[in-house]
Design a protein around this motif. Structure first.
Motif, PDB file in Angstrom:
ATOM      1  N   ALA A   1     -11.941  11.037   3.076  1.00 11.93           N
ATOM      2  CA  ALA A   1     -11.469   9.944   2.216  1.00 11.93           C
ATOM      3  C   ALA A   1     -12.044   8.611   2.665  1.00 11.93           C
ATOM      4  CB  ALA A   1      -9.946   9.891   2.232  1.00 11.93           C
ATOM      5  N   GLN A   2     -12.145   7.715   1.738  1.00 12.87           N
ATOM      6  CA  GLN A   2     -12.614   6.354   2.022  1.00 12.87           C
ATOM      7  C   GLN A   2     -11.524   5.359   1.643  1.00 12.87           C
ATOM      8  OE1 GLN A   2     -16.213   5.939  -0.265  1.00 12.87           O
ATOM      9  NE2 GLN A   2     -17.456   7.036   1.236  1.00 12.87           N
ATOM     10  N   PRO A   3     -11.337   4.324   2.446  1.00  9.21           N
ATOM     11  CA  PRO A   3     -10.314   3.331   2.104  1.00  9.21           C
ATOM     12  C   PRO A   3     -10.738   2.507   0.888  1.00  9.21           C
ATOM     13  CG  PRO A   3     -11.618   2.561   3.953  1.00  9.21           C
ATOM     14  CD  PRO A   3     -12.074   3.968   3.675  1.00  9.21           C
ATOM     15  N   THR A   4      -9.773   2.094   0.100  1.00 10.27           N
ATOM     16  CA  THR A   4     -10.109   1.236  -1.036  1.00 10.27           C
ATOM     17  C   THR A   4     -10.425  -0.169  -0.538  1.00 10.27           C
ATOM     18  OG1 THR A   4      -7.795   0.586  -1.376  1.00 10.27           O
ATOM     19  CG2 THR A   4      -8.594   2.528  -2.574  1.00 10.27           C
ATOM     20  N   PRO A   5     -11.344  -0.854  -1.192  1.00  7.22           N
ATOM     21  CA  PRO A   5     -11.634  -2.237  -0.786  1.00  7.22           C
ATOM     22  C   PRO A   5     -10.415  -3.139  -0.911  1.00  7.22           C
ATOM     23  CG  PRO A   5     -12.723  -1.690  -2.864  1.00  7.22           C
ATOM     24  CD  PRO A   5     -12.204  -0.414  -2.305  1.00  7.22           C
ATOM     25  N   GLU A   6      -9.540  -2.839  -1.879  1.00  3.49           N
ATOM     26  CA  GLU A   6      -8.329  -3.642  -2.065  1.00  3.49           C
ATOM     27  C   GLU A   6      -7.392  -3.531  -0.867  1.00  3.49           C
ATOM     28  OE1 GLU A   6      -9.660  -2.303  -6.228  1.00  3.49           O
ATOM     29  OE2 GLU A   6      -9.485  -1.403  -4.235  1.00  3.49           O
ATOM     30  N   SER A   7      -7.269  -2.317  -0.320  1.00  4.94           N
ATOM     31  CA  SER A   7      -6.373  -2.142   0.828  1.00  4.94           C
ATOM     32  C   SER A   7      -6.926  -2.828   2.062  1.00  4.94           C
ATOM     33  CB  SER A   7      -6.137  -0.650   1.102  1.00  4.94           C
ATOM     34  OG  SER A   7      -7.334   0.011   1.468  1.00  4.94           O
ATOM     35  N   LEU A   8      -8.218  -2.724   2.282  1.00  3.63           N
ATOM     36  CA  LEU A   8      -8.828  -3.384   3.442  1.00  3.63           C
ATOM     37  C   LEU A   8      -8.724  -4.905   3.320  1.00  3.63           C
ATOM     38  CD1 LEU A   8     -12.052  -1.235   4.017  1.00  3.63           C
ATOM     39  CD2 LEU A   8      -9.864  -1.101   5.228  1.00  3.63           C
ATOM     40  N   LYS A   9      -8.891  -5.418   2.112  1.00  7.05           N
ATOM     41  CA  LYS A   9      -8.776  -6.858   1.875  1.00  7.05           C
ATOM     42  C   LYS A   9      -7.358  -7.329   2.153  1.00  7.05           C
ATOM     43  CE  LYS A   9      -9.845 -10.359  -1.675  1.00  7.05           C
ATOM     44  NZ  LYS A   9      -8.535 -10.989  -1.882  1.00  7.05           N
ATOM     45  N   ALA A  10      -6.368  -6.568   1.706  1.00  5.15           N
ATOM     46  CA  ALA A  10      -4.967  -6.942   1.918  1.00  5.15           C
ATOM     47  C   ALA A  10      -4.625  -6.938   3.405  1.00  5.15           C
ATOM     48  CB  ALA A  10      -4.055  -5.989   1.160  1.00  5.15           C
ATOM     49  N   ILE A  11      -5.139  -5.966   4.141  1.00  4.36           N
ATOM     50  CA  ILE A  11      -4.897  -5.909   5.584  1.00  4.36           C
ATOM     51  C   ILE A  11      -5.525  -7.109   6.278  1.00  4.36           C
ATOM     52  CG2 ILE A  11      -5.422  -4.623   7.700  1.00  4.36           C
ATOM     53  CD1 ILE A  11      -5.261  -2.053   5.984  1.00  4.36           C
ATOM     54  N   ASN A  12      -6.735  -7.425   5.896  1.00  4.37           N
ATOM     55  CA  ASN A  12      -7.455  -8.533   6.524  1.00  4.37           C
ATOM     56  C   ASN A  12      -6.809  -9.884   6.237  1.00  4.37           C
ATOM     57  OD1 ASN A  12      -9.906  -9.668   7.901  1.00  4.37           O
ATOM     58  ND2 ASN A  12     -10.270 -10.532   5.868  1.00  4.37           N
TER      59      ASN A  12
ATOM     60  N   THR B   1       4.590  -8.116 -10.553  1.00  7.83           N
ATOM     61  CA  THR B   1       3.618  -9.118 -10.109  1.00  7.83           C
ATOM     62  C   THR B   1       3.107  -8.869  -8.692  1.00  7.83           C
ATOM     63  OG1 THR B   1       5.439 -10.559  -9.385  1.00  7.83           O
ATOM     64  CG2 THR B   1       4.566 -10.903 -11.609  1.00  7.83           C
ATOM     65  N   ALA B   2       3.791  -8.012  -7.932  1.00 10.18           N
ATOM     66  CA  ALA B   2       3.287  -7.663  -6.595  1.00 10.18           C
ATOM     67  C   ALA B   2       2.037  -6.798  -6.745  1.00 10.18           C
ATOM     68  CB  ALA B   2       4.352  -6.901  -5.805  1.00 10.18           C
ATOM     69  N   ASN B   3       1.190  -6.811  -5.720  1.00  7.25           N
ATOM     70  CA  ASN B   3      -0.021  -6.005  -5.736  1.00  7.25           C
ATOM     71  C   ASN B   3       0.299  -4.588  -5.242  1.00  7.25           C
ATOM     72  OD1 ASN B   3      -1.798  -8.152  -6.543  1.00  7.25           O
ATOM     73  ND2 ASN B   3      -1.661  -8.945  -4.456  1.00  7.25           N
ATOM     74  N   ILE B   4       0.294  -3.622  -6.147  1.00  8.67           N
ATOM     75  CA  ILE B   4       0.484  -2.222  -5.780  1.00  8.67           C
ATOM     76  C   ILE B   4      -0.894  -1.642  -5.496  1.00  8.67           C
ATOM     77  CG2 ILE B   4       1.366   0.029  -6.463  1.00  8.67           C
ATOM     78  CD1 ILE B   4       3.551  -2.028  -6.211  1.00  8.67           C
ATOM     79  N   LEU B   5      -1.129  -1.247  -4.258  1.00 13.40           N
ATOM     80  CA  LEU B   5      -2.451  -0.809  -3.819  1.00 13.40           C
ATOM     81  C   LEU B   5      -2.421   0.642  -3.361  1.00 13.40           C
ATOM     82  CD1 LEU B   5      -3.270  -3.944  -1.625  1.00 13.40           C
ATOM     83  CD2 LEU B   5      -3.847  -3.592  -4.036  1.00 13.40           C
ATOM     84  N   LEU B   6      -3.564   1.311  -3.457  1.00 13.65           N
ATOM     85  CA  LEU B   6      -3.706   2.670  -2.953  1.00 13.65           C
ATOM     86  C   LEU B   6      -4.557   2.635  -1.678  1.00 13.65           C
ATOM     87  CD1 LEU B   6      -4.513   4.695  -6.210  1.00 13.65           C
ATOM     88  CD2 LEU B   6      -2.333   3.775  -5.413  1.00 13.65           C
ATOM     89  N   PRO B   7      -4.244   3.477  -0.705  1.00 14.88           N
ATOM     90  CA  PRO B   7      -5.051   3.492   0.521  1.00 14.88           C
ATOM     91  C   PRO B   7      -6.425   4.098   0.294  1.00 14.88           C
ATOM     92  CG  PRO B   7      -3.417   5.240   0.576  1.00 14.88           C
ATOM     93  CD  PRO B   7      -3.113   4.412  -0.638  1.00 14.88           C
TER      94      PRO B   7
ATOM     95  N   ILE C   1       0.869  -1.176   0.000  1.00 14.36           N
ATOM     96  CA  ILE C   1       0.000   0.000   0.000  1.00 14.36           C
ATOM     97  C   ILE C   1       0.904   1.223   0.000  1.00 14.36           C
ATOM     98  CG2 ILE C   1      -1.796   1.292   1.200  1.00 14.36           C
ATOM     99  CD1 ILE C   1      -2.748  -1.267   2.470  1.00 14.36           C
ATOM    100  N   GLY C   2       0.838   2.013  -1.059  1.00 20.12           N
ATOM    101  CA  GLY C   2       1.727   3.155  -1.208  1.00 20.12           C
ATOM    102  C   GLY C   2       1.071   4.478  -0.849  1.00 20.12           C
ATOM    103  N   ASN C   3       1.893   5.455  -0.581  1.00 19.22           N
ATOM    104  CA  ASN C   3       1.435   6.792  -0.215  1.00 19.22           C
ATOM    105  C   ASN C   3       0.972   7.574  -1.445  1.00 19.22           C
ATOM    106  OD1 ASN C   3       1.191   9.354   1.136  1.00 19.22           O
ATOM    107  ND2 ASN C   3       3.241   9.856   0.384  1.00 19.22           N
TER     108      ASN C   3
END
Length: 323
Positions: free
Chosen positions: A173-184, A125-131, A31-33
């Motif tokens: 701001a709202q968190p992206t579903p991708e970032s929440l999924k990765a955290i979980n 191939t890594a998942n680059i995600l936005l917060p 998850i990048g800034n």
């Protein structure tokens, strides 16, 4: 073992590179800034996300630590001839990334989807995600008034005294579903040795992200960006002081208080181990200065292995031995 890294740009990209080329690279998410993103020449530029992507694609200019290697600056020079302000360096090939991102944003495509596509097209191939997919931006208060981060960092060369720092737009701001999924789904969450104030805080302070990190089953481990009271690069020490944190590993630990379970500090700061452990943190002492890929991979694998042991996790090597 699923590893999630929270990262800023140059410093964080080193940790990302180490993890990506380690035995844990196949299950890496980052998850990048996005709080340093800005509009330049009508194009939306995302410096930290691009630095992460270019680094993992082996396209980064290793001398600068950002931008693409083997770049030319014909476009920037032509813009300067037309009277444009060109203090923000953007190379010719780099412009293509910003053109594509801007076109896609104007078409209504989510920034998270755009970032994923850029990374995929560059072979990452890594998942680059936005917060978050919303616009949030660091603001630096100086005696010259409020500055955006790039104006402070690049145009002003980090020279003005910092009076205050805040992130505009973050409350809505709202968190992206991708970032929440990765955290979980993460087994281990690592905070890269990035600037705690303007790189990591804008990630964890997106509404919903901090709560997700706290409720995650994965331990959260931070790698200190401070070594012997100094930063390797950048104004993190001054920013820490401006926000009333000491410019050392204790200040970093205090900044992350209530968020992290483990802390990786450099061997030059090992005298702080007992104090940090007394605060409830599991501490690892290591050589954290990363000068080349061997250093990066070594630190990444050692952090995962040692912290997995401290928290009772089974990392890739342990699982292989059992099999």
């Amino acid at each position: 073992m699923k590893i999630l890294l929270l990262s800023g740009g140059v410093g964080g990209a080193k940790m990302a590179e180490g993890l990506y080329h380690s035995e844990y690279g196949n299950e890496l998410s980052v998850i990048g800034n996005v709080a340093d993103d800005m509009l330049f020449h009508g194009l939306w530029v995302s410096p930290d996300i691009d630095t992460l992507t270019y680094t993992l694609a082996d396209l980064i200019d290793t001398k600068k630590g950002w931008g693409l290697k083997d770049e030319t600056t014909n476009t920037l020079e032509a813009l300067e001839r037309l009277g444009c302000d060109t203090w923000m360096y953007l190379g010719d090939k780099d412009f293509a990334t910003h053109i594509y991102r801007t076109q896609q944003k104007q078409s209504g495509i989510r920034p998270s989807v755009i970032a994923k596509h850029i990374a995929k097209q560059l072979g990452v191939t890594a998942n680059i995600l936005l917060p978050t997919d919303q616009v949030i931006q660091n603001r630096i208060h100086t005696e010259q008034g409020w500055l955006d981060f790039q104006s402070y960092f690049v145009k002003k060369g980090c020279q003005p005294e910092i009076l205050d720092i805040f992130v505009s737009g973050i409350e809505d701001a709202q968190p992206t579903p991708e970032s929440l999924k990765a955290i979980n789904e993460a087994d281990l969450i690592i905070i890269a040795p990035s600037n705690p104030i303007v790189s990591i805080n804008p990630i964890v302070n997106v509404p919903g992200i901090r709560a997700a990190l706290k409720s995650s089953k994965a331990p959260v481990v931070a790698v200190s960006p401070m070594i012997n009271g100094k930063t390797v690069k950048g104004p993190a020490d001054r920013m820490m002081a401006a926000m009333n944190f000491s410019s050392d590993v204790l200040g970093v630990a205090n900044c992350y208080q209530g968020l992290i379970d483990g802390f990786v500090i450099d061997i030059e700061d090992q005298q702080f181990t007992s104090v940090l452990e007394a605060s409830g943190l599991k501490v690892m002492v290591a050589q954290t200065l990363m000068k080349n890929r061997i250093d990066k991979v070594s630190l990444a694998e050692n952090v995962v292995a040692e912290m997995s042991t401290k928290f009772g996790l089974k990392c890739g090597t342990q699982l292989a031995e059992e099999v």
